[in-house]
Motif scaffolding. Structure first.
Motif, PDB file in Angstrom:
ATOM      1  N   LEU A 213       0.742  -1.215   0.081  1.00 53.62           N
ATOM      2  CA  LEU A 213       0.184  -0.001   0.018  1.00 53.62           C
ATOM      3  C   LEU A 213       1.098   1.347  -0.009  1.00 53.62           C
ATOM      4  O   LEU A 213       0.515   2.276  -0.634  1.00 53.62           O
ATOM      5  CB  LEU A 213      -0.977   0.017   1.246  1.00 53.62           C
ATOM      6  CG  LEU A 213      -1.980  -1.221   1.335  1.00 53.62           C
ATOM      7  CD1 LEU A 213      -2.885  -0.887   2.372  1.00 53.62           C
ATOM      8  CD2 LEU A 213      -2.933  -1.231  -0.074  1.00 53.62           C
ATOM      9  N   TRP A 225     -10.249  -0.803  -3.196  1.00 60.22           N
ATOM     10  CA  TRP A 225     -10.122  -1.942  -2.805  1.00 60.22           C
ATOM     11  C   TRP A 225     -11.407  -2.882  -2.271  1.00 60.22           C
ATOM     12  O   TRP A 225     -11.763  -2.386  -1.242  1.00 60.22           O
ATOM     13  CB  TRP A 225      -9.020  -2.079  -1.846  1.00 60.22           C
ATOM     14  CG  TRP A 225      -8.317  -3.392  -1.252  1.00 60.22           C
ATOM     15  CD1 TRP A 225      -8.516  -4.437  -1.684  1.00 60.22           C
ATOM     16  CD2 TRP A 225      -7.603  -3.379  -0.289  1.00 60.22           C
ATOM     17  NE1 TRP A 225      -7.829  -5.391  -1.191  1.00 60.22           N
ATOM     18  CE2 TRP A 225      -7.407  -4.924  -0.094  1.00 60.22           C
ATOM     19  CE3 TRP A 225      -6.846  -2.583   0.764  1.00 60.22           C
ATOM     20  CZ2 TRP A 225      -6.418  -5.392   0.983  1.00 60.22           C
ATOM     21  CZ3 TRP A 225      -5.866  -2.957   1.485  1.00 60.22           C
ATOM     22  CH2 TRP A 225      -5.642  -4.446   1.576  1.00 60.22           C
ATOM     23  N   ALA A 239      -4.815  -0.059   5.892  1.00 65.75           N
ATOM     24  CA  ALA A 239      -4.850   1.043   4.893  1.00 65.75           C
ATOM     25  C   ALA A 239      -5.055   2.402   5.723  1.00 65.75           C
ATOM     26  O   ALA A 239      -4.814   3.385   4.782  1.00 65.75           O
ATOM     27  CB  ALA A 239      -6.167   0.686   3.923  1.00 65.75           C
ATOM     28  N   VAL A 246      -5.755   5.393  -0.861  1.00 72.52           N
ATOM     29  CA  VAL A 246      -6.500   3.723  -0.866  1.00 72.52           C
ATOM     30  C   VAL A 246      -7.746   3.885   0.014  1.00 72.52           C
ATOM     31  O   VAL A 246      -7.916   4.328   0.916  1.00 72.52           O
ATOM     32  CB  VAL A 246      -5.467   2.830   0.203  1.00 72.52           C
ATOM     33  CG1 VAL A 246      -6.138   1.156   0.111  1.00 72.52           C
ATOM     34  CG2 VAL A 246      -4.185   2.631  -0.425  1.00 72.52           C
TER      35      VAL A 246
END
Length: 364
Positions: A213, A225, A239, A246
């Protein structure tokens, strides 16, 4: 004349969404058609089909359990029970035709319909047919397929090349890339990856993404995601420091937005996912689920790789290879363009209508 049609099958989104697309197409052509779905109790279809506005009956049926052999001891009894339940459903509903879309509930209903001389149509989604469909194919009136070379599994004279049905909200989506990115809180002008592992998530894809990440942020690449339920909390925690780039979701309902936002997709290789990716024409890296029946996801993916329409990483190699493959693909404009052009040739937006017409043609 009101026609009565049963659509049998389910188990995963890959079976359910195409089945609903066929039902919607039947209603579009013949609004009077009465449709009954038959699924497996406790499976996803028992929720998704009523949400789409259709009636569903559930059978007590389960598939062969590859991970826990003890659970298979009850399988013969479940099959017998489901066959008797399927008989009752057919006797009560009196269908003019039965469509099997694969999944646990498809076999008992199709088998009983064939015994009674009711015309049946198989919608075989994969490039490698399962054993149940192969045995049903001998007595089916028609078999709608999405891949070449299916005469290996079925009588050639019954095959009709239709492609796999794709949900209308994807084929008819009018969302712009800007709006799609804004929906996920992402910025325009940056490359974006959409990683998706099917309705339940994909362990190998998730575990390959988690350690890289930071690289997404370093390279200024954005990631949408979809983790699936089992990995969602872990992914959210991992994340959190990279929230600018992200965006983590357990499940995404607006798939057309996710596809539109993406420059590259990382995906399992189920038949529905492939049909959708062909229609939205996105460069894709497939990580096939190796434990699908007859390893059909690998066969599905290879049929695109052979046409230079996709890239493929084996499940066990995902941790080692996904990052390098993904980031080098994003830098290779010529390869991105080639994948996009070749996958577009395989798309079929009208498969649902073509299949629906074939179903109606069975009813004299």
């Amino acid at each position: 004349m009101q026609r009565r049609i049963i659509i049998a099958g389910g188990g995963t989104g890959g079976h359910i969404f195409p089945a609903i697309a066929i039902a919607n197409a039947l209603k579009k052509i013949e609004p009077e058609t009465e449709i009954l779905f038959v699924g497996a109790k406790g499976k996803m279809e028992m929720e998704k089909v009523p949400q789409a506005g259709y009636r569903i009956e559930g059978l007590d049926i389960a598939g062969f359990n590859r991970s826990n052999m003890l659970k298979n001891l009850l399988l013969p009894f479940k099959i017998l029970k489901s066959l008797s339940q399927a008989s009752k459903v057919i006797d009560t509903f009196k269908p003019d035709a039965v469509v099997g879309v694969g999944g646990f509930a498809s076999f008992p209903v199709m088998r009983k319909a064939q015994k009674r001389g009711i015309p049946t149509l198989i919608q075989e989604q994969n490039s490698f047919a399962g054993k149940a469909n192969m045995s049903l194919g001998k007595k089916a009136a028609k078999i709608c397929v999405a891949y070449e070379g299916m005469e290996k599994f079925f009588p050639a004279e019954k095959l009709i090349m239709t492609g796999n049905p794709v949900r209308g909200n994807i084929t008819q989506s009018a969302v712009s890339k800007e709006d799609a990115l804004a929906h996920f809180g992402l910025r325009t002008g940056k490359q974006t990856v959409f990683a998706v592992g099917g309705s339940l998530g994909a362990k190998s894809i998730n575990e390959a993404l988690a350690p890289i990440l930071a690289t997404f942020v370093e390279k200024d690449i954005q990631l949408i995601w979809q983790t699936g339920k089992p990995y969602f909390e872990t992914a959210k925690a991992v994340a959190a420091p990279y929230a600018s780039h992200v965006k983590v979701y357990e499940f995404i309902n607006v798939m057309d937005f996710a596809y539109k936002a993406a420059d590259v997709v990382v995906s399992r290789a189920g038949a529905l996912a492939i049909a959708e990716l062909c229609v939205v024409k996105k460069p894709v890296i497939f990580v096939p689920f190796p434990f699908a029946a007859e390893d059909h996801q690998t066969f599905n993916a290879k049929s695109l790789v052979d046409k230079k329409a996709a890239l493929l990483i084996k499940n066990d190699d995902a941790a080692a290879q996904l990052g390098n493959t993904l980031f080098s693909l994003l830098q290779n404009n010529a390869l991105l363009q080639q994948l996009e052009e070749n996958i577009e040739k395989l798309g079929n937006k009208n498969a649902d209508m073509v299949i629906a017409k074939q179903v109606l043609a069975l009813i004299k």
